[in-house]
Scaffold this motif. Structure first.
Motif, PDB file in Angstrom:
ATOM      1  N   HIS A  57      -3.085  29.855 -43.268  1.00 22.79           N
ATOM      2  CA  HIS A  57      -1.989  29.735 -44.246  1.00 22.79           C
ATOM      3  C   HIS A  57      -2.019  28.431 -45.033  1.00 22.79           C
ATOM      4  O   HIS A  57      -1.098  28.155 -45.790  1.00 22.79           O
ATOM      5  CB  HIS A  57      -0.642  29.861 -43.520  1.00 22.79           C
ATOM      6  CG  HIS A  57      -0.554  31.116 -42.709  1.00 22.79           C
ATOM      7  ND1 HIS A  57      -0.258  32.332 -43.274  1.00 22.79           N
ATOM      8  CD2 HIS A  57      -0.801  31.351 -41.405  1.00 22.79           C
ATOM      9  CE1 HIS A  57      -0.303  33.270 -42.326  1.00 22.79           C
ATOM     10  NE2 HIS A  57      -0.634  32.693 -41.181  1.00 22.79           N
ATOM     11  N   ILE A  58      -3.067  27.639 -44.857  1.00 24.36           N
ATOM     12  CA  ILE A  58      -3.078  26.303 -45.470  1.00 24.36           C
ATOM     13  C   ILE A  58      -3.744  26.295 -46.846  1.00 24.36           C
ATOM     14  O   ILE A  58      -3.522  25.378 -47.643  1.00 24.36           O
ATOM     15  CB  ILE A  58      -3.797  25.295 -44.524  1.00 24.36           C
ATOM     16  CG1 ILE A  58      -3.488  23.844 -44.914  1.00 24.36           C
ATOM     17  CG2 ILE A  58      -5.308  25.510 -44.524  1.00 24.36           C
ATOM     18  CD1 ILE A  58      -2.160  23.368 -44.485  1.00 24.36           C
ATOM     19  N   CYS A  59      -4.548  27.295 -47.163  1.00 21.16           N
ATOM     20  CA  CYS A  59      -5.343  27.257 -48.406  1.00 21.16           C
ATOM     21  C   CYS A  59      -4.422  27.170 -49.632  1.00 21.16           C
ATOM     22  O   CYS A  59      -3.570  28.024 -49.833  1.00 21.16           O
ATOM     23  CB  CYS A  59      -6.235  28.488 -48.506  1.00 21.16           C
ATOM     24  SG  CYS A  59      -7.293  28.449 -49.977  1.00 21.16           S
ATOM     25  N   PRO A  60      -4.591  26.122 -50.465  1.00 18.82           N
ATOM     26  CA  PRO A  60      -3.684  25.966 -51.617  1.00 18.82           C
ATOM     27  C   PRO A  60      -4.005  26.912 -52.760  1.00 18.82           C
ATOM     28  O   PRO A  60      -3.235  27.027 -53.708  1.00 18.82           O
ATOM     29  CB  PRO A  60      -3.921  24.505 -52.037  1.00 18.82           C
ATOM     30  CG  PRO A  60      -5.312  24.195 -51.587  1.00 18.82           C
ATOM     31  CD  PRO A  60      -5.565  25.018 -50.358  1.00 18.82           C
ATOM     32  N   LEU A  74      -4.364  17.703 -54.908  1.00 20.72           N
ATOM     33  CA  LEU A  74      -4.738  19.037 -54.412  1.00 20.72           C
ATOM     34  C   LEU A  74      -5.209  18.997 -52.963  1.00 20.72           C
ATOM     35  O   LEU A  74      -4.897  19.882 -52.186  1.00 20.72           O
ATOM     36  CB  LEU A  74      -5.857  19.645 -55.281  1.00 20.72           C
ATOM     37  CG  LEU A  74      -5.500  20.014 -56.719  1.00 20.72           C
ATOM     38  CD1 LEU A  74      -6.752  20.511 -57.454  1.00 20.72           C
ATOM     39  CD2 LEU A  74      -4.411  21.074 -56.763  1.00 20.72           C
ATOM     40  N   CYS A  75      -6.004  17.997 -52.591  1.00 21.73           N
ATOM     41  CA  CYS A  75      -6.621  18.042 -51.257  1.00 21.73           C
ATOM     42  C   CYS A  75      -5.791  17.311 -50.207  1.00 21.73           C
ATOM     43  O   CYS A  75      -6.152  17.317 -49.034  1.00 21.73           O
ATOM     44  CB  CYS A  75      -8.057  17.512 -51.301  1.00 21.73           C
ATOM     45  SG  CYS A  75      -8.220  15.737 -51.568  1.00 21.73           S
ATOM     46  N   TRP A  76      -4.687  16.708 -50.604  1.00 18.97           N
ATOM     47  CA  TRP A  76      -3.847  16.002 -49.627  1.00 18.97           C
ATOM     48  C   TRP A  76      -2.722  16.910 -49.133  1.00 18.97           C
ATOM     49  O   TRP A  76      -2.129  17.665 -49.904  1.00 18.97           O
ATOM     50  CB  TRP A  76      -3.228  14.745 -50.249  1.00 18.97           C
ATOM     51  CG  TRP A  76      -2.345  14.002 -49.297  1.00 18.97           C
ATOM     52  CD1 TRP A  76      -2.752  13.273 -48.224  1.00 18.97           C
ATOM     53  CD2 TRP A  76      -0.911  13.939 -49.313  1.00 18.97           C
ATOM     54  NE1 TRP A  76      -1.653  12.754 -47.568  1.00 18.97           N
ATOM     55  CE2 TRP A  76      -0.513  13.151 -48.216  1.00 18.97           C
ATOM     56  CE3 TRP A  76       0.068  14.470 -50.139  1.00 18.97           C
ATOM     57  CZ2 TRP A  76       0.820  12.877 -47.926  1.00 18.97           C
ATOM     58  CZ3 TRP A  76       1.398  14.202 -49.857  1.00 18.97           C
ATOM     59  CH2 TRP A  76       1.767  13.413 -48.761  1.00 18.97           C
ATOM     60  N   HIS A  77      -2.449  16.835 -47.833  1.00 16.33           N
ATOM     61  CA  HIS A  77      -1.312  17.521 -47.225  1.00 16.33           C
ATOM     62  C   HIS A  77      -0.734  16.561 -46.195  1.00 16.33           C
ATOM     63  O   HIS A  77      -1.487  15.936 -45.439  1.00 16.33           O
ATOM     64  CB  HIS A  77      -1.775  18.820 -46.548  1.00 16.33           C
ATOM     65  CG  HIS A  77      -0.650  19.685 -46.075  1.00 16.33           C
ATOM     66  ND1 HIS A  77       0.141  19.348 -45.011  1.00 16.33           N
ATOM     67  CD2 HIS A  77      -0.178  20.867 -46.538  1.00 16.33           C
ATOM     68  CE1 HIS A  77       1.063  20.289 -44.822  1.00 16.33           C
ATOM     69  NE2 HIS A  77       0.891  21.218 -45.750  1.00 16.33           N
ATOM     70  N   PRO A  78       0.615  16.432 -46.131  1.00 22.78           N
ATOM     71  CA  PRO A  78       1.182  15.398 -45.254  1.00 22.78           C
ATOM     72  C   PRO A  78       0.840  15.567 -43.779  1.00 22.78           C
ATOM     73  O   PRO A  78       0.901  14.603 -43.012  1.00 22.78           O
ATOM     74  CB  PRO A  78       2.698  15.537 -45.480  1.00 22.78           C
ATOM     75  CG  PRO A  78       2.900  16.861 -46.132  1.00 22.78           C
ATOM     76  CD  PRO A  78       1.647  17.166 -46.874  1.00 22.78           C
ATOM     77  N   ARG A 137       9.050  19.675 -52.739  1.00 21.65           N
ATOM     78  CA  ARG A 137       8.734  18.801 -51.626  1.00 21.65           C
ATOM     79  C   ARG A 137       7.343  19.141 -51.128  1.00 21.65           C
ATOM     80  O   ARG A 137       6.986  20.313 -51.038  1.00 21.65           O
ATOM     81  CB  ARG A 137       9.738  19.031 -50.493  1.00 21.65           C
ATOM     82  CG  ARG A 137      10.429  17.779 -50.043  1.00 21.65           C
ATOM     83  CD  ARG A 137      11.520  18.039 -49.029  1.00 21.65           C
ATOM     84  NE  ARG A 137      11.626  19.411 -48.583  1.00 21.65           N
ATOM     85  CZ  ARG A 137      11.151  19.869 -47.435  1.00 21.65           C
ATOM     86  NH1 ARG A 137      10.494  19.076 -46.631  1.00 21.65           N
ATOM     87  NH2 ARG A 137      11.326  21.135 -47.102  1.00 21.65           N
ATOM     88  N   GLU A 138       6.550  18.142 -50.792  1.00 22.77           N
ATOM     89  CA  GLU A 138       5.196  18.392 -50.327  1.00 22.77           C
ATOM     90  C   GLU A 138       5.216  19.225 -49.051  1.00 22.77           C
ATOM     91  O   GLU A 138       6.025  19.004 -48.170  1.00 22.77           O
ATOM     92  CB  GLU A 138       4.493  17.055 -50.042  1.00 22.77           C
ATOM     93  CG  GLU A 138       3.046  17.193 -49.727  1.00 22.77           C
ATOM     94  CD  GLU A 138       2.355  18.061 -50.750  1.00 22.77           C
ATOM     95  OE1 GLU A 138       1.688  19.008 -50.333  1.00 22.77           O
ATOM     96  OE2 GLU A 138       2.510  17.820 -51.946  1.00 22.77           O
ATOM     97  N   GLY A 139       4.346  20.220 -48.994  1.00 22.14           N
ATOM     98  CA  GLY A 139       4.255  21.018 -47.780  1.00 22.14           C
ATOM     99  C   GLY A 139       5.298  22.130 -47.729  1.00 22.14           C
ATOM    100  O   GLY A 139       5.419  22.819 -46.732  1.00 22.14           O
ATOM    101  N   GLU A 162     -11.144  21.235 -48.205  1.00 23.56           N
ATOM    102  CA  GLU A 162     -11.294  21.029 -46.750  1.00 23.56           C
ATOM    103  C   GLU A 162      -9.987  21.127 -45.978  1.00 23.56           C
ATOM    104  O   GLU A 162      -9.938  20.728 -44.810  1.00 23.56           O
ATOM    105  CB  GLU A 162     -12.005  19.700 -46.425  1.00 23.56           C
ATOM    106  CG  GLU A 162     -13.500  19.784 -46.617  1.00 23.56           C
ATOM    107  CD  GLU A 162     -14.292  18.810 -45.750  1.00 23.56           C
ATOM    108  OE1 GLU A 162     -13.727  18.239 -44.799  1.00 23.56           O
ATOM    109  OE2 GLU A 162     -15.487  18.653 -46.022  1.00 23.56           O
ATOM    110  N   LEU A 163      -8.917  21.596 -46.580  1.00 21.61           N
ATOM    111  CA  LEU A 163      -7.681  21.721 -45.800  1.00 21.61           C
ATOM    112  C   LEU A 163      -7.844  22.731 -44.671  1.00 21.61           C
ATOM    113  O   LEU A 163      -7.350  22.531 -43.560  1.00 21.61           O
ATOM    114  CB  LEU A 163      -6.507  22.113 -46.710  1.00 21.61           C
ATOM    115  CG  LEU A 163      -5.847  20.933 -47.412  1.00 21.61           C
ATOM    116  CD1 LEU A 163      -4.878  21.398 -48.492  1.00 21.61           C
ATOM    117  CD2 LEU A 163      -5.115  20.053 -46.398  1.00 21.61           C
TER     118      LEU A 163
END
Ligand code: SF4
Ligand code: FES
Length: 240
Positions: free
Chosen positions: A203-206, A40-44, A235-237, A155-156
């Motif tokens: 626009h980053i909030c999951p 959840l908290c990881w984004h490439p 695909r991630e992101g 924290e994204l």
């Protein structure tokens, strides 16, 4: 991440050999190979944060976060096992009861990484007692609404605002049960910051905390991001 992947450097993920590039984490190498490890908290695009623990895997028998543990030759990594998936489901249930995640009335439903990951893990009920927090929404900004009751403290937005937008709009404050998202302005209101709808942080909030105003429920049911394909096949992101 680099493209310099040497087939001689590999580790084992659930019994399969996975090549990796120097400096990659287990989650980066797995994602590049098209192997899903829940997270959840990881984004490439941003440095790993390691807070949600949904990506926990067993590395040579010890539990570690796949987004922060470096890949190394010969590691035996177990991810998609009944034990690890059970633990992930429990962590998801804890996130659901800590906030007000009432999906039927949330416009992020169908586009929400928390909801999609809960579906993926087969989470059928919250299991724990609901907390029902009562954090007021911040509607002070002309274009953006904040509903703090859905924040999973990933924290994204903090990283995106600092690293991509150079604005430092958000921070995490408090501790323990009182840990919460903060807006960096003298009044604490989003309307008193330089935040813009064009910002990456907008626009980053999951999940359904940072929402554009006047644009709710625009994607018909059946066409929302996770209606089309489960999170494990995306695909991630893709969305953020
Ligand atoms: S507002 Fe969204 S992006 Fe920011 S910490 Fe909370 S859940 Fe994460
Ligand atoms: S994705 Fe690794 S701890 Fe959240």
């Amino acid at each position: 991440m680099t493209d310099d992947v040497s087939p001689t450097q590999s580790f084992s993920l659930d019994g399969d050999d996975l090549p990796f590039a120097s400096g990659e984490t287990i989650l980066q190498a797995a994602t590049r190979a098209g192997r899903y490890i829940p997270h959840l908290c990881w984004h490439p695009d941003f440095a790993a944060h390691g807070s949600c623990r949904i990506c926990s895997v067993k590395v040579n028998g010890r539990v570690g976060a796949a987004c922060t543990v470096q890949a190394a030759a010969g590691l035996e990594v177990e991810s998609n096992t009944p034990e690890m998936n059970r633990q992930r489901k429990t962590l998801l249930q804890m996130l659901f009861v800590e906030g007000n995640h009432f999906c039927p009335s949330c416009e992020k439903s169908g586009n929400c990484l928390l909801q999609a990951t809960a579906y993926q893990m087969g989470m059928e009920g919250p299991h724990f007692e609901e907390f029902y927090p009562n954090r007021p929404v911040d509607a002070s900004h002309p274009d953006i609404l904040l509903d703090f009751n859905r924040c999973i403290l990933c924290e994204l937005c903090v990283r995106a605002s600092r690293e991509a937008d150079g604005k430092n709009i958000f921070a995490i404050g408090g501790h323990g049960m009182g840990t919460h998202l903060l807006v960096n302005s003298a009044s604490g209101q989003l309307g008193d910051t330089a935040m813009s709808l064009d910002d990456r942080a907008a626009h980053i909030c999951p999940v359904g905390v940072i929402l554009p105003k006047r644009r709710g429920f625009v994607i018909p049911i059946g066409q929302r991001r996770f209606d089309l394909k489960p999170v494990s096949q995306q695909r991630e992101g893709d969305a953020t």
